[in-house]
Design an enzyme around this catalytic site. Structure first.
Site, PDB file in Angstrom:
ATOM      1  N   LYS A   1      -3.052  13.699   6.343  1.00  0.00           N
ATOM      2  CA  LYS A   1      -2.830  13.732   4.734  1.00  0.00           C
ATOM      3  C   LYS A   1      -1.551  14.117   4.173  1.00  0.00           C
ATOM      4  O   LYS A   1      -1.431  14.389   2.878  1.00  0.00           O
ATOM      5  CB  LYS A   1      -4.031  14.402   3.813  1.00  0.00           C
TER       6      LYS A   1
ATOM      7  N   THR B   1       1.788  10.374   5.968  1.00  0.00           N
ATOM      8  CA  THR B   1       2.473   9.630   7.219  1.00  0.00           C
ATOM      9  C   THR B   1       2.111   8.135   7.180  1.00  0.00           C
ATOM     10  O   THR B   1       3.188   7.509   7.760  1.00  0.00           O
ATOM     11  CB  THR B   1       1.401  10.364   8.462  1.00  0.00           C
ATOM     12  N   ARG B   2       1.195   7.782   6.526  1.00  0.00           N
ATOM     13  CA  ARG B   2       1.066   6.241   6.428  1.00  0.00           C
ATOM     14  C   ARG B   2       2.248   5.521   5.681  1.00  0.00           C
ATOM     15  O   ARG B   2       2.906   4.536   5.959  1.00  0.00           O
ATOM     16  CB  ARG B   2      -0.250   5.721   5.790  1.00  0.00           C
TER      17      ARG B   2
ATOM     18  N   GLY C   1      -3.930   8.133  -1.925  1.00  0.00           N
ATOM     19  CA  GLY C   1      -3.804   8.350  -3.300  1.00  0.00           C
ATOM     20  C   GLY C   1      -5.303   8.083  -4.065  1.00  0.00           C
ATOM     21  O   GLY C   1      -5.320   7.946  -5.229  1.00  0.00           O
TER      22      GLY C   1
END
Ligand SMILES: Nc1ncnc2c1ncn2[C@@H]1O[C@H](COP(=O)(O)OS(=O)(=O)O)[C@@H](OP(=O)(O)O)[C@H]1O
EC number: 2.8.2.-
Length: 354
Positions: free
Chosen positions: A111, A114-115, A318
């Site tokens: 969280k 990282t993506r 988000g």
């Protein structure tokens, strides 16, 4: 004299010209059969074996064109890795490059963002990234390095292979295992205010398991005494200084790059500029690659690596966080303060989470 066929049957003693004619007829017949088969396969988009297949549904002209461009047999899913060779590869070479072990890994934190880092860095022509999280150094280590390598995208000599699995950062064995694979592996850690990170983590779990206890209930062993439950993962992950110690036993600080999860949202180009420097690649990803999507409330890519179209991250990135009692947030800030200070001192960077 009449010759004997291998079967033992006597060949008819036909005159030579009619035998030639029979042979020609046979050749013509075989040819016409092959042609019909070829035409059948070309006309029906379901190519492949001669086994009967379901007919393709009718497609509109535009869709048909796209189908032809993709030249994929109907009814089959798209391959996980697009087979199209990158520019500059040898013509006719369907799958150029070699599957290599990663030279850089985004090891954490869950969280943290990282993506976003992975999706942004893979836009770079010198980077190829594994889209999924392989969890090799935590859950799948027993499968061996060859299994791990087989998951990787193919790269040219000039390209860097990258993967991301955020749980590595809190996996005790991960530093040693990565070191044993290659002591030169570059490590990227995306860090975020541990209080916000914990709430984000909890929000995600709650979206999957709506029956879990409240955030407050899970956070404290004893709320009135302010005793925080450090065995709860959502809390434990944010104790960055503690986890970092394990990594520093194997890797020098210079081999670990820390991305600010907060700045990644407010200044993605700035943070990605530093990532590119760390990876030793040209600063190709700049301001020009991002736009702020008001609906999403986050920066998005003008052109994604896969489609070349504008792309924001998915719905799970988000999310609106659950409301937490401000007093609990204050208690958690106090709890994390010493860990944060230690972390800033160790990495030589102030993330300003206070
Ligand atoms: N550009 C952009 N778009 C959307 N989201 C962004 C972006 N940059 C950073 N972030 C933040 O990334 C958070 C999710 O972190 P991760 O990708 O590390 O999550 S995960 O561990 O892989 O589940 C996610 O956390 P939440 O906001 O709590 O959902 C985002 O705040």
């Amino acid at each position: 004299m009449a010759r004997r066929a291998p079967s033992g049957r006597a060949l008819a003693a036909a005159p030579a010209p009619s035998r030639r004619l029979a042979r020609r007829v046979l050749v013509l017949f075989t040819l016409s059969l092959s042609c019909s088969y070829l035409c059948y396969n070309l006309l029906c988009c379901c190519g492949g074996s001669a086994a009967p297949r379901a007919r393709c549904p009718p497609v509109r002209a535009a869709a048909a064109k796209k189908l032809l461009q993709q030249s994929r047999p109907c009814g089959r899913a798209a391959p996980a890795e697009p087979p199209a060779p990158p520019a500059g590869s040898a013509p006719g070479a369907a799958r150029p490059g070699t599957k290599r072990l990663p030279r850089a890994i985004v090891v954490g934190v869950k969280k943290g963002g990282t993506r976003a880092v992975l999706e942004f860095i893979r836009v770079h022509p010198d980077v190829r990234a594994l889209g999924t999280e392989p969890h090799f150094f935590d859950r799948n280590y027993h499968r061996g390095l060859e299994w791990y390598r087989s998951l990787m995208p193919r790269t040219l000599d000039s390209q860097i292979t990258v993967e991301k699995t955020p749980s590595y950062f809190v996996t005790k064995e991960a530093p040693r295992r990565i070191f044993n694979m290659s002591r030169d592996t570059k490590l990227i850690v995306v860090v975020r205010n541990p209080v916000t990170r914990a709430i984000s983590d909890y929000t995600q779990t709650l979206s999957k398991k709506p029956d879990i206890p409240t955030f407050e209930g899970l956070t404290f062993r004893n709320r009135s005494l302010g005793l925080v439950d450090t065995s709860w993962n959502a809390i434990r992950i944010g104790m960055y200084a503690v986890h970092l110690e394990s990594w520093l036993q194997y890797f020098p600080l210079s081999q670990i790059h820390f991305v600010s999860g907060e700045k990644l949202i407010t200044d993605p180009a700035g943070e990605m500029g530093k990532v590119q420097d760390f990876l030793g690649i040209k600063r190709v990803i700049t301001d020009k690659h991002f736009y702020f999507n008001k609906t999403k409330g986050f920066p998005c890519l003008k052109k994604s690596e896969s489609s070349g179209l504008p792309r924001c991250l998915g719905k799970s990135k988000g999310r609106t966080h659950v409301q937490i009692d401000p007093e609990v947030i204050e208690q958690l800030r106090d709890f994390y303060r010493p860990y944060n200070i230690k972390f800033y001192e160790t990495v030589g960077q102030d993330f300003r989470w206070e």
